[in-house]
Write an enzyme that holds these catalytic residues in place. Structure first.
Site, mmCIF file in Angstrom:
data_model
loop_
_atom_site.group_PDB
_atom_site.id
_atom_site.type_symbol
_atom_site.label_atom_id
_atom_site.label_comp_id
_atom_site.label_asym_id
_atom_site.label_seq_id
_atom_site.Cartn_x
_atom_site.Cartn_y
_atom_site.Cartn_z
ATOM 1 N N HIS A 107 1.963 3.188 -9.105
ATOM 2 C CA HIS A 107 1.796 1.737 -9.296
ATOM 3 C C HIS A 107 2.972 1.174 -10.103
ATOM 4 O O HIS A 107 3.495 0.108 -9.785
ATOM 5 C CB HIS A 107 0.480 1.427 -10.012
ATOM 6 C CG HIS A 107 -0.741 1.837 -9.230
ATOM 7 N ND1 HIS A 107 -0.875 1.577 -7.885
ATOM 8 C CD2 HIS A 107 -1.879 2.491 -9.594
ATOM 9 C CE1 HIS A 107 -2.043 2.042 -7.462
ATOM 10 N NE2 HIS A 107 -2.668 2.606 -8.478
ATOM 11 N N LEU B 215 10.728 -20.779 -4.420
ATOM 12 C CA LEU B 215 9.859 -19.814 -3.727
ATOM 13 C C LEU B 215 8.454 -19.918 -4.307
ATOM 14 O O LEU B 215 8.280 -19.910 -5.525
ATOM 15 C CB LEU B 215 10.393 -18.386 -3.922
ATOM 16 C CG LEU B 215 9.509 -17.251 -3.384
ATOM 17 C CD1 LEU B 215 9.440 -17.268 -1.857
ATOM 18 C CD2 LEU B 215 10.006 -15.880 -3.857
ATOM 19 N N ASP C 214 0.827 -1.213 0.000
ATOM 20 C CA ASP C 214 0.000 0.000 0.000
ATOM 21 C C ASP C 214 0.862 1.264 0.000
ATOM 22 O O ASP C 214 1.965 1.273 0.547
ATOM 23 C CB ASP C 214 -0.912 -0.023 1.242
ATOM 24 C CG ASP C 214 -2.035 0.990 1.134
ATOM 25 O OD1 ASP C 214 -2.420 1.361 0.003
ATOM 26 O OD2 ASP C 214 -2.537 1.420 2.191
HETATM 27 C C1 IPE Z 1 -5.383 -2.782 0.079
HETATM 28 O O1 IPE Z 1 -5.067 -1.433 -0.108
HETATM 29 C C2 IPE Z 1 -5.368 -3.502 -1.233
HETATM 30 C C3 IPE Z 1 -4.073 -3.620 -1.890
HETATM 31 C C4 IPE Z 1 -2.929 -3.181 -1.469
HETATM 32 C C5 IPE Z 1 -4.099 -4.336 -3.130
HETATM 33 P P1 IPE Z 1 -6.208 -0.335 -0.234
HETATM 34 O O2 IPE Z 1 -5.502 0.949 -0.449
HETATM 35 O O3 IPE Z 1 -7.216 -0.715 -1.264
HETATM 36 O O4 IPE Z 1 -6.895 -0.394 1.207
HETATM 37 P P2 IPE Z 1 -7.817 0.654 1.950
HETATM 38 O O5 IPE Z 1 -8.849 1.126 0.967
HETATM 39 O O6 IPE Z 1 -6.947 1.792 2.361
HETATM 40 O O7 IPE Z 1 -8.376 -0.064 3.121
HETATM 41 C C1 IPE Z 2 -1.765 0.160 -3.244
HETATM 42 O O1 IPE Z 2 -1.501 1.522 -3.298
HETATM 43 C C2 IPE Z 2 -1.963 -0.433 -4.615
HETATM 44 C C3 IPE Z 2 -3.334 -0.907 -4.874
HETATM 45 C C4 IPE Z 2 -4.333 -0.879 -4.036
HETATM 46 C C5 IPE Z 2 -3.575 -1.463 -6.185
HETATM 47 P P1 IPE Z 2 -2.674 2.565 -3.280
HETATM 48 O O2 IPE Z 2 -3.073 2.850 -4.683
HETATM 49 O O3 IPE Z 2 -3.778 2.144 -2.389
HETATM 50 O O4 IPE Z 2 -1.953 3.833 -2.662
HETATM 51 P P2 IPE Z 2 -2.537 4.878 -1.618
HETATM 52 O O5 IPE Z 2 -3.009 4.099 -0.438
HETATM 53 O O6 IPE Z 2 -3.657 5.597 -2.309
HETATM 54 O O7 IPE Z 2 -1.386 5.754 -1.309
HETATM 55 MG MG MG Z 3 -4.146 2.391 -0.425
#
Ligand code: IPE
Ligand code: IPE
Ligand code: MG
Length: 242
Positions: A32, A126, A15
């Site tokens: 991403h 792995l 995240d």
């Molecule tokens: C969780 O992250 C999902 C992934 C990292 C794939 P999110 O960014 O979607 O989670 P929330 O919305 O903050 O809970």
């Molecule tokens: C996690 O990073 C990646 C996915 C959920 C696909 P985010 O896109 O949620 O990044 P933040 O949380 O908005 O910074």
């Molecule tokens: Mg996020």
């Protein structure tokens, strides 16, 4: 590191990509893309340290709610990553699995996913599991459905369904139990990742945004894990005597 203290199975909520991009005044998709390097770092780190299984949360069942443009960019990224990385992973002895409701993806992506799993199916160095369109609650539901089907077919009696039976039907049921759960990006929540499998995992949260996570960050998480006392309900004294 003492090999006994290395987690056998690590799971990561990757995240913070969006915030990483925003700090640089770039679109979320830029974050991403930058996250791919961190994926390579943790795979390399796990291979080096002898972690047996690594499960990465790449796209949750709730992430479809994001703007269409971002979802589209993520799908393109998955396609490109599959095209580019599978051979290298195969060369390193990595077995790729995808967990989640894969039928929701377009046919081209599903084909690539199936091909990547088939290509690497014989590898054992792995076990790399990518969770896409995955939700922990969906996982419990699909395991329950399989149990119900077995009962309906007369292959299983309802009273014989226990934690071990259901556990085998949960995603990753054939892999070592989850030891260490890592979430980057500063949020202290599970966000519907591996609910069943988390029962006795050690949790590690870090503010580091995913694109900045590297082998040194992974090593710190593993060192932290190695200092924990896992009691599984027993007392510290019992654990010390065991
Ligand atoms: C969780 O992250 C999902 C992934 C990292 C794939 P999110 O960014 O979607 O989670 P929330 O919305 O903050 O809970
Ligand atoms: C996690 O990073 C990646 C996915 C959920 C696909 P985010 O896109 O949620 O990044 P933040 O949380 O908005 O910074
Ligand atoms: Mg996020």
């Amino acid at each position: 590191m003492n090999a006994a203290k290395v987690p056998r199975h690590v799971a990561i909520v990757m995240d913070g990509n969006g915030r990483w991009a925003r700090l640089r005044h770039r679109p979320r998709s830029f974050g991403h893309n930058a996250g791919r390097k961190a994926v390579r770092e943790v795979i390399e780190g796990c291979l080096r340290q002898g972690v047996e299984a690594l499960t990465l949360f790449a796209f949750s069942s709730e992430n479809w709610q994001r703007p269409e443009e971002e979802v589209g960019a993520l799908m393109q990224l998955f396609l490109r990553a599959l095209d580019k990385e599978v051979e290298e992973l195969h060369g390193h002895g990595v077995r790729l699995r995808f967990i989640g409701e894969l039928a929701a993806f377009d046919e081209a992506l599903q084909r690539r996913i199936r091909a990547a799993m088939a290509r690497t199916a014989g590898n054992a160095k792995l076990q790399l599991n990518i969770a896409v369109n995955y939700g922990g609650r969906w996982d419990v539901v699909q395991a329950a459905r399989r149990a119900a089907t077995a009962v309906a077919r007369g292959e299983l009696r309802a009273e014989d369904i226990d934690e071990a039976t259901l556990g085998r039907w949960m995603c990753l049921g054939e892999l070592p139990p989850l030891d260490l759960f890592i979430r980057t990006g500063g949020e202290s929540r599970v966000s519907n990742f591996l609910l069943w499998q988390l029962a006795y995992a050690e949790l590690y949260f870090t503010d580091t945004l995913w694109p900045d996570f590297d082998q040194a960050c992974l090593a710190r998480a593993i060192e932290d894990y190695a200092r924990r006392e896992r009691r599984y309900g027993r007392t510290g004294e019992q654990v010390a005597q065991a």
